[in-house]
Design a protein around this motif. Structure first.
Motif, PDB file in Angstrom:
ATOM      1  N   LYS A 136      -5.423   1.797  -7.276  1.00 38.97           N
ATOM      2  CA  LYS A 136      -7.515   2.687  -7.218  1.00 38.97           C
ATOM      3  C   LYS A 136      -7.718   3.557  -7.564  1.00 38.97           C
ATOM      4  CE  LYS A 136      -9.707   3.919  -2.508  1.00 38.97           C
ATOM      5  NZ  LYS A 136      -9.517   3.865  -1.128  1.00 38.97           N
ATOM      6  N   PHE A 137      -6.029   4.740  -7.812  1.00 37.24           N
ATOM      7  CA  PHE A 137      -6.337   5.528  -8.479  1.00 37.24           C
ATOM      8  C   PHE A 137      -6.852   5.913 -10.095  1.00 37.24           C
ATOM      9  CE2 PHE A 137      -6.299   7.240  -3.720  1.00 37.24           C
ATOM     10  CZ  PHE A 137      -7.239   7.216  -3.489  1.00 37.24           C
ATOM     11  N   GLY A 138      -6.277   4.816 -10.737  1.00 35.85           N
ATOM     12  CA  GLY A 138      -5.287   4.233 -12.279  1.00 35.85           C
ATOM     13  C   GLY A 138      -4.524   3.708 -12.859  1.00 35.85           C
ATOM     14  N   GLN A 158       0.744  -0.872   0.366  1.00 38.26           N
ATOM     15  CA  GLN A 158      -0.121  -0.229  -0.060  1.00 38.26           C
ATOM     16  C   GLN A 158       0.964   1.455  -0.130  1.00 38.26           C
ATOM     17  OE1 GLN A 158      -2.659  -0.441   2.772  1.00 38.26           O
ATOM     18  NE2 GLN A 158      -3.740  -1.483   2.043  1.00 38.26           N
ATOM     19  N   TYR A 159       0.410   2.293  -1.385  1.00 37.10           N
ATOM     20  CA  TYR A 159       1.311   3.647  -0.636  1.00 37.10           C
ATOM     21  C   TYR A 159       0.532   4.894  -0.176  1.00 37.10           C
ATOM     22  CZ  TYR A 159       3.717   0.829  -3.518  1.00 37.10           C
ATOM     23  OH  TYR A 159       4.605  -0.225  -4.803  1.00 37.10           O
ATOM     24  N   ASN A 160       1.337   5.647  -0.014  1.00 30.77           N
ATOM     25  CA  ASN A 160       0.652   7.537   0.805  1.00 30.77           C
ATOM     26  C   ASN A 160       1.037   8.221   0.068  1.00 30.77           C
ATOM     27  OD1 ASN A 160       0.652   8.975   4.428  1.00 30.77           O
ATOM     28  ND2 ASN A 160      -0.773   9.355   2.320  1.00 30.77           N
ATOM     29  N   ILE A 161       0.238   9.015  -0.329  1.00 28.02           N
ATOM     30  CA  ILE A 161       1.107  10.002  -1.045  1.00 28.02           C
ATOM     31  C   ILE A 161       0.398  11.540  -0.657  1.00 28.02           C
ATOM     32  CG2 ILE A 161       1.596   8.911  -3.391  1.00 28.02           C
ATOM     33  CD1 ILE A 161      -0.521  10.224  -4.467  1.00 28.02           C
ATOM     34  N   LEU A 162       1.215  12.872  -0.599  1.00 29.25           N
ATOM     35  CA  LEU A 162       0.325  13.891  -0.784  1.00 29.25           C
ATOM     36  C   LEU A 162      -0.078  14.214  -1.987  1.00 29.25           C
ATOM     37  CD1 LEU A 162       2.512  16.393   1.536  1.00 29.25           C
ATOM     38  CD2 LEU A 162      -0.290  14.582   1.379  1.00 29.25           C
ATOM     39  N   ASP A 181      -3.351  14.307   1.648  1.00 35.27           N
ATOM     40  CA  ASP A 181      -3.065  13.554   1.857  1.00 35.27           C
ATOM     41  C   ASP A 181      -4.356  12.345   1.401  1.00 35.27           C
ATOM     42  OD1 ASP A 181      -2.389  11.134   2.985  1.00 35.27           O
ATOM     43  OD2 ASP A 181      -2.249  11.918   4.952  1.00 35.27           O
ATOM     44  N   MET A 182      -4.113  11.279  -0.201  1.00 42.05           N
ATOM     45  CA  MET A 182      -4.981  10.949  -0.114  1.00 42.05           C
ATOM     46  C   MET A 182      -4.840   9.469   0.832  1.00 42.05           C
ATOM     47  SD  MET A 182      -5.269  11.816  -2.832  1.00 42.05           S
ATOM     48  CE  MET A 182      -5.482  10.189  -4.394  1.00 42.05           C
ATOM     49  N   GLY A 183      -4.381   9.210   2.357  1.00 38.97           N
ATOM     50  CA  GLY A 183      -4.309   7.661   2.944  1.00 38.97           C
ATOM     51  C   GLY A 183      -3.665   7.343   2.101  1.00 38.97           C
ATOM     52  N   TRP A 184      -3.879   5.560   2.618  1.00 40.23           N
ATOM     53  CA  TRP A 184      -3.168   4.425   2.353  1.00 40.23           C
ATOM     54  C   TRP A 184      -4.507   4.087   1.132  1.00 40.23           C
ATOM     55  CZ3 TRP A 184       1.702   3.310   3.278  1.00 40.23           C
ATOM     56  CH2 TRP A 184       2.352   4.435   4.563  1.00 40.23           C
ATOM     57  N   ASP A 201      -7.031  10.918 -16.973  1.00 42.29           N
ATOM     58  CA  ASP A 201      -8.262  12.104 -17.694  1.00 42.29           C
ATOM     59  C   ASP A 201      -8.625  12.894 -16.664  1.00 42.29           C
ATOM     60  OD1 ASP A 201      -8.299   9.347 -19.468  1.00 42.29           O
ATOM     61  OD2 ASP A 201      -9.429   8.718 -18.222  1.00 42.29           O
ATOM     62  N   ALA A 202      -8.882  13.214 -15.226  1.00 40.89           N
ATOM     63  CA  ALA A 202      -9.112  14.306 -14.695  1.00 40.89           C
ATOM     64  C   ALA A 202      -8.610  15.460 -14.520  1.00 40.89           C
ATOM     65  CB  ALA A 202      -8.986  13.279 -13.393  1.00 40.89           C
ATOM     66  N   GLY A 203      -7.278  15.482 -15.554  1.00 44.06           N
ATOM     67  CA  GLY A 203      -7.092  16.234 -14.910  1.00 44.06           C
ATOM     68  C   GLY A 203      -5.249  16.319 -15.322  1.00 44.06           C
ATOM     69  N   TRP A 204      -4.595  17.279 -14.104  1.00 39.54           N
ATOM     70  CA  TRP A 204      -3.301  17.806 -14.058  1.00 39.54           C
ATOM     71  C   TRP A 204      -2.808  17.381 -12.708  1.00 39.54           C
ATOM     72  CZ3 TRP A 204       1.245  17.814 -17.537  1.00 39.54           C
ATOM     73  CH2 TRP A 204       0.082  17.307 -19.103  1.00 39.54           C
ATOM     74  N   HIS A 205      -1.085  17.091 -12.449  1.00 40.21           N
ATOM     75  CA  HIS A 205      -1.920  16.099 -11.239  1.00 40.21           C
ATOM     76  C   HIS A 205       0.133  16.506 -10.845  1.00 40.21           C
ATOM     77  CE1 HIS A 205      -5.305  13.894 -11.002  1.00 40.21           C
ATOM     78  NE2 HIS A 205      -5.060  14.053 -11.822  1.00 40.21           N
ATOM     79  N   ILE A 206       0.700  16.806  -9.476  1.00 40.08           N
ATOM     80  CA  ILE A 206       1.330  16.306  -8.808  1.00 40.08           C
ATOM     81  C   ILE A 206       1.596  15.802  -7.279  1.00 40.08           C
ATOM     82  CG2 ILE A 206       3.933  17.609  -8.482  1.00 40.08           C
ATOM     83  CD1 ILE A 206       2.525  20.195  -9.559  1.00 40.08           C
ATOM     84  N   VAL A 207       2.333  14.682  -7.213  1.00 34.69           N
ATOM     85  CA  VAL A 207       2.309  14.342  -6.336  1.00 34.69           C
ATOM     86  C   VAL A 207       3.893  14.360  -5.176  1.00 34.69           C
ATOM     87  CG1 VAL A 207       0.190  12.161  -7.001  1.00 34.69           C
ATOM     88  CG2 VAL A 207       2.974  11.875  -7.214  1.00 34.69           C
ATOM     89  N   LYS A 208       3.387  13.397  -3.738  1.00 33.49           N
ATOM     90  CA  LYS A 208       4.825  13.629  -3.287  1.00 33.49           C
ATOM     91  C   LYS A 208       4.693  12.765  -2.436  1.00 33.49           C
ATOM     92  CE  LYS A 208       7.227  15.849   0.189  1.00 33.49           C
ATOM     93  NZ  LYS A 208       7.318  16.883   1.380  1.00 33.49           N
ATOM     94  N   PHE A 209       5.747  11.552  -2.552  1.00 31.60           N
ATOM     95  CA  PHE A 209       5.414   9.854  -2.340  1.00 31.60           C
ATOM     96  C   PHE A 209       6.565  10.113  -0.438  1.00 31.60           C
ATOM     97  CE2 PHE A 209       7.492   6.099  -1.651  1.00 31.60           C
ATOM     98  CZ  PHE A 209       6.381   5.188  -2.123  1.00 31.60           C
ATOM     99  N   LEU A 210       5.081   9.452   0.194  1.00 30.93           N
ATOM    100  CA  LEU A 210       5.019   8.954   1.654  1.00 30.93           C
ATOM    101  C   LEU A 210       5.727   7.794   2.315  1.00 30.93           C
ATOM    102  CD1 LEU A 210       2.143  11.521   2.977  1.00 30.93           C
ATOM    103  CD2 LEU A 210       4.214  12.917   2.530  1.00 30.93           C
ATOM    104  N   GLY A 211       5.105   7.293   1.972  1.00 29.74           N
ATOM    105  CA  GLY A 211       5.703   5.027   2.364  1.00 29.74           C
ATOM    106  C   GLY A 211       5.092   4.599   1.547  1.00 29.74           C
ATOM    107  N   LYS A 212       5.548   3.544   1.828  1.00 28.53           N
ATOM    108  CA  LYS A 212       5.106   2.012   1.075  1.00 28.53           C
ATOM    109  C   LYS A 212       4.857   1.342   2.269  1.00 28.53           C
ATOM    110  CE  LYS A 212       6.683  -1.263  -1.862  1.00 28.53           C
ATOM    111  NZ  LYS A 212       7.625  -1.804  -2.596  1.00 28.53           N
TER     112      LYS A 212
END
Length: 418
Positions: A339-341, A276-280, A331-334, A363-374
């Protein structure tokens, strides 16, 4: 000396004169494919075939197969441009860096290796961007048309399809027309049966796939790579479940034509835990008001802010259009990888803790993510249903992509001039 002089003369021809030596090999709607582009693609494919140890097909067959791939790609690029799908420089650089890392090299080392092989790195970047753009539009179309019911998930889990394992396959497709012309269908079936007989007589499957298959992976010898059985079309899944390594199917009829499969290898899949992964997350939604081009400009501005040291969570809370995560600082949680494509999963899979991705598009738009952990977690009932949904989606997506490519190829104006 004469040969050297000839080379010097050729390399001294002005660029405009070299362009005059080029010629159009195909017209695809409002664009053209030049002989130089075809030759470059053919040379690249030849190197791939040589590296695999397989026999290079006759020149006319190889040229025809490569040209058809370029035509289908051009049609997809045109559809991508129509709906505003772009590949940013940041996304392209990230993809190239990932390929370099997979081959144990830095990006600069990969560039040197490509140029040593006689290819232009600038053209390699261009081809990579076009491949990514074509893939993006395929999945955008398919994902927007896939619907999955809770009943389908229930049936999937009841049949224990999560634990069916994975298979490595090769594939030959002899396509039929969309209008199901009886004479053409009979001809395609005869060709498929002849190919099956040749394989049974000892002919190399990869060589035949490269020469005769209408499948998207023909020029890779028909290799589909490793696929979860539960993501294969039911027609294929039903066949491979009872096959042994090295076994080849009789031609299988589907709406797209006749398929021949070879099972290269198989492995079980009885995983009881899952990463499982966690990101902002920061998202700029694209819609009737915000075009993809406008969204790219906005996300690039936000990306510059976080690179300049502004707190990612604060930027997300103040600017993100993901209304479920923005109040939590993005925060997207774990969650499990896709799960989000698939696009989101592809980006985060290779990231390190604390790393910030380049802007990327879905498809939804443009994104940036910051990786918090696994972390590794037990597979809960919720995760099982999520996995089942993803498997059903991927199966439907592949079927939709196959039919969509046949449809847009049939609709396009194509004039082949060789």
């Amino acid at each position: 000396m004469k040969k050297l002089m000839t080379l010097l003369l050729l390399t001294s021809i002005p660029a405009y004169a070299q362009e005059l030596l080029d010629e159009i090999v195909a017209v695809v709607d409002d664009t053209v494919i030049m002989k130089s582009e075809l030759d470059r693609s053919v040379n690249s494919i030849k190197k791939q075939i040589e590296a695999s140890g397989n026999q290079i097909p006759p020149a006319d067959i190889l040229n025809s197969q490569v040209l058809e791939r370029l035509i289908v790609q051009e049609i997809q690029i045109d559809r991508a441009e129509l709906v505003g799908i772009k590949i940013s420089d940041g996304e392209l650089d990230a993809a190239l860096t990932n390929i370099a890392q997979q081959n144990g090299m830095s990006l600069s080392q990969m560039q040197q290796a490509i140029e040593v092989d006689g290819f232009s790195f600038a053209e390699f970047r261009r081809d990579m961007r076009r491949d990514m753009q074509a893939e993006r539009v395929r999945y955008a179309y398919a994902n927007s048309n896939v619907k999955i019911s809770e009943h389908e998930i229930d049936l999937f889990l009841a049949d224990n399809e999560l634990d069916q394992g994975e298979v490595e396959l090769q594939h030959i497709l002899i396509a039929t027309s969309t209008d199901n012309d009886a004479a053409e269908t009979e001809k395609a079936q005869k060709e498929a049966n002849d190919l099956y007989d040749q394989i049974q007589a000892g002919e190399n499957f990869a060589v035949l796939a490269t020469q005769f298959s209408d499948g998207q992976n023909a020029l890779e010898g028909g290799r589909l790579g490793w696929r979860p059985i539960n993501q294969l079309p039911p027609l294929f899944a039903d066949q491979v479940k009872s096959m042994s390594d090295g076994e080849v199917t009789h031609p299988i009829r589907s709406p797209s034509g006749f398929h021949i499969l070879k099972l290269l290898a198989q492995k079980s899949n009885t995983v009881k835990t899952q990463d499982q992964y966690n990101i902002l997350h920061i998202m700029v939604e694209t819609n009737e008001v915000v075009s993809p081009k406008d969204g790219m400009a906005i996300i690039n501005g936000l990306y510059d802010k976080v690179l300049d040291g502004e707190d990612f969570a604060t930027v997300a809370e103040e600017n993100s259009d993901d209304h479920s995560s923005a109040p939590l600082g993005g925060d997207m949680g774990w969650f499990e990888i896709n799960k989000f494509g698939a696009r989101m999963g592809e980006v985060i899979k290779g990231m390190d803790v604390g790393e910030i991705s380049a802007p990327f598009q879905t498809d939804a738009g443009w994104h940036i993510v910051k990786f918090l952990g696994k972390k590794e977690a037990d597979i809960t009932e919720e995760l099982k249903r999520s996995q089942a949904s993803n498997a059903i989606r991927e199966r439907k997506v592949q079927e939709l992509i196959e039919s969509w490519i046949r449809e847009i190829r049939g609709e396009a104006y194509v004039d082949i001039r060789i």
